[in-house]
Design an enzyme around this catalytic site. Sequence first.
Site, PDB file in Angstrom:
ATOM      1  N   GLU A  63     -32.329  36.683 -13.613  1.00  0.00           N
ATOM      2  CA  GLU A  63     -32.542  36.357 -15.024  1.00  0.00           C
ATOM      3  C   GLU A  63     -32.071  34.948 -15.350  1.00  0.00           C
ATOM      4  O   GLU A  63     -32.744  34.221 -16.076  1.00  0.00           O
ATOM      5  CB  GLU A  63     -31.820  37.364 -15.926  1.00  0.00           C
ATOM      6  N   HIS A  96     -37.165  41.996 -22.208  1.00  0.00           N
ATOM      7  CA  HIS A  96     -36.415  43.250 -22.177  1.00  0.00           C
ATOM      8  C   HIS A  96     -37.139  44.371 -22.916  1.00  0.00           C
ATOM      9  O   HIS A  96     -36.921  45.534 -22.620  1.00  0.00           O
ATOM     10  CB  HIS A  96     -35.000  43.043 -22.707  1.00  0.00           C
TER      11      HIS A  96
END
Length: 126
Positions: A63, A96
């Site tokens: 990430e 997400h």
Amino acid sequence: SKIILYGVIGIFIALILQSIAVMIESFFFGEVSPSENTQNIIQLILDTPAFIIATTIAGPIMEEFVFRRSILGIVGHYTNFWIGASVSSLLFALAHNDGHLLVYFFLGFFFSLLYRSTGRIWAPMI
């Protein structure tokens, strides 16, 4: 040692920011449901304990390289840090995809600031 210190302090700041974002979401949208992503990850870890490596090491590394090093780096290079941080944080929140856009945006923006303040990607990875 500075990177580790910033990373460890960053953990506590991230938890505080997450709580603030949830309170804001609750204020504007009423009852906020738990994060589906978090619930799924917890279940995967309970089912397969080795999965904790992916969630605590591989996930954060990937990430940070994608959202901070790459997206923030590229967009920030052609615009400025604030636009780059906003774009990468928005994309981080959208990736997400569990209804907690504000939570993930706050966290993404904080990780961008942490990256900028240290000049190293390792601090937000921690």
